[in-house]
Design a protein around this motif. Structure first.
Motif, short mmCIF file in Angstrom:
data_model
loop_
_atom_site.label_atom_id
_atom_site.label_comp_id
_atom_site.label_asym_id
_atom_site.label_seq_id
_atom_site.Cartn_x
_atom_site.Cartn_y
_atom_site.Cartn_z
N ASN A 273 0.83 -1.20 0.00
CA ASN A 273 0.00 0.00 0.00
C ASN A 273 0.87 1.26 0.00
N MET A 274 1.90 1.29 0.84
CA MET A 274 2.79 2.44 0.88
C MET A 274 3.49 2.64 -0.47
N MET A 275 3.99 1.56 -1.05
CA MET A 275 4.74 1.66 -2.30
C MET A 275 3.86 2.11 -3.47
N THR A 276 2.63 1.62 -3.52
CA THR A 276 1.77 1.94 -4.66
C THR A 276 1.09 3.30 -4.52
N ARG A 277 1.10 3.88 -3.33
CA ARG A 277 0.44 5.17 -3.13
C ARG A 277 1.42 6.33 -2.98
N SER A 278 2.68 6.06 -3.09
CA SER A 278 3.71 7.10 -2.93
C SER A 278 4.03 7.76 -4.26
N GLU A 279 3.95 9.07 -4.29
CA GLU A 279 4.32 9.82 -5.49
C GLU A 279 5.81 9.70 -5.76
N ARG A 280 6.61 9.66 -4.70
CA ARG A 280 8.06 9.53 -4.85
C ARG A 280 8.41 8.22 -5.56
N ILE A 281 7.79 7.13 -5.11
CA ILE A 281 8.06 5.82 -5.70
C ILE A 281 7.53 5.78 -7.14
N TYR A 282 6.34 6.34 -7.35
CA TYR A 282 5.77 6.38 -8.70
C TYR A 282 6.71 7.09 -9.68
N GLN A 283 7.25 8.24 -9.26
CA GLN A 283 8.16 8.99 -10.14
C GLN A 283 9.41 8.16 -10.45
N ASP A 284 9.97 7.52 -9.42
CA ASP A 284 11.17 6.71 -9.64
C ASP A 284 10.90 5.53 -10.57
N MET A 285 9.78 4.86 -10.37
CA MET A 285 9.46 3.69 -11.19
C MET A 285 9.14 4.09 -12.62
N THR A 286 8.50 5.24 -12.80
CA THR A 286 8.22 5.74 -14.15
C THR A 286 9.53 6.01 -14.89
N LEU A 287 10.48 6.68 -14.22
CA LEU A 287 11.78 6.91 -14.83
C LEU A 287 12.51 5.60 -15.12
N ALA A 288 12.42 4.67 -14.20
CA ALA A 288 13.09 3.38 -14.38
C ALA A 288 12.54 2.65 -15.60
N LEU A 289 11.24 2.74 -15.82
CA LEU A 289 10.64 2.08 -16.98
C LEU A 289 10.98 2.81 -18.29
N GLN A 290 11.11 4.13 -18.21
CA GLN A 290 11.44 4.91 -19.40
C GLN A 290 12.91 4.77 -19.78
N HIS A 291 13.76 4.51 -18.80
CA HIS A 291 15.20 4.44 -19.05
C HIS A 291 15.79 3.19 -18.39
N PRO A 292 15.38 2.00 -18.85
CA PRO A 292 15.84 0.78 -18.18
C PRO A 292 17.36 0.57 -18.25
N HIS A 293 18.01 1.16 -19.23
CA HIS A 293 19.46 1.03 -19.35
C HIS A 293 20.21 1.86 -18.30
N ARG A 294 19.52 2.81 -17.66
CA ARG A 294 20.16 3.68 -16.67
C ARG A 294 19.68 3.43 -15.26
N TRP A 295 18.55 2.76 -15.10
CA TRP A 295 17.96 2.56 -13.78
C TRP A 295 17.92 1.07 -13.46
N ASN A 296 18.36 0.73 -12.28
CA ASN A 296 18.32 -0.64 -11.81
C ASN A 296 17.66 -0.62 -10.43
N GLN A 297 16.35 -0.77 -10.39
CA GLN A 297 15.59 -0.64 -9.16
C GLN A 297 15.46 -1.97 -8.42
N HIS A 298 15.54 -1.89 -7.11
CA HIS A 298 15.34 -3.04 -6.24
C HIS A 298 14.44 -2.63 -5.09
N LEU A 299 13.84 -3.61 -4.48
CA LEU A 299 13.05 -3.38 -3.28
C LEU A 299 13.86 -3.90 -2.10
N ALA A 300 14.10 -3.04 -1.13
CA ALA A 300 14.88 -3.42 0.05
C ALA A 300 13.95 -3.55 1.24
N VAL A 301 14.05 -4.68 1.93
CA VAL A 301 13.28 -4.92 3.15
C VAL A 301 14.28 -5.36 4.21
#
Length: 122
Positions: free
Chosen positions: A85-113
């Motif tokens: 719920n936190m991850m899907t409702r966060s504007e910060r996370i949304y912006q990062d994931m949008t950039l990661a999808l637009q530029h997969p060669h430059r972004w390597n996203q992981h989920l840390a727990v």
């Protein structure tokens, strides 16, 4: 702190919320946490009012300390559905994931727990 192997609990029944963990965890992406999520902000407000009502000192410094402590408390996650719920409702996370999808060669996203490590706010 050292890293330990973590085994997830058995899956809950379909549609049932996951059982709360007795130990909170901190969840973030490679870049940022979801501290702007409405659920975190709602939790922040609840924690602040609880902490402010428990203090006898009503100075601005005491209230700021309550706010800082509430901010730390609002980032504790006890269940998988809270984290999602936190991850899907966060504007910060949304912006990062949008950039990661637009530029997969430059972004390597992981989920840390990780297990929650207490922070002293003074």
């Amino acid at each position: 702190p050292s890293c330990r192997a973590w085994s997830p609990p058995p899956p809950a029944e379909h549609g049932a919320p996951s059982a709360p963990s007795p130990v909170p965890v901190f969840v973030k992406t490679s870049c940022r946490s979801a501290k702007d999520a409405p659920t975190a902000l709602h939790s922040l407000e609840e924690h602040f009012h609880r902490l402010a009502s428990q203090t006898k000192d009503e100075s601005e410094n005491a209230l700021i300390t309550c706010l800082l402590r509430a901010g730390v408390e609002s980032m504790k996650v006890y269940r998988a559905d809270e984290a999602l719920n936190m991850m899907t409702r966060s504007e910060r996370i949304y912006q990062d994931m949008t950039l990661a999808l637009q530029h997969p060669h430059r972004w390597n996203q992981h989920l840390a727990v990780r297990q929650w490590e207490g922070l002293s706010v003074s």
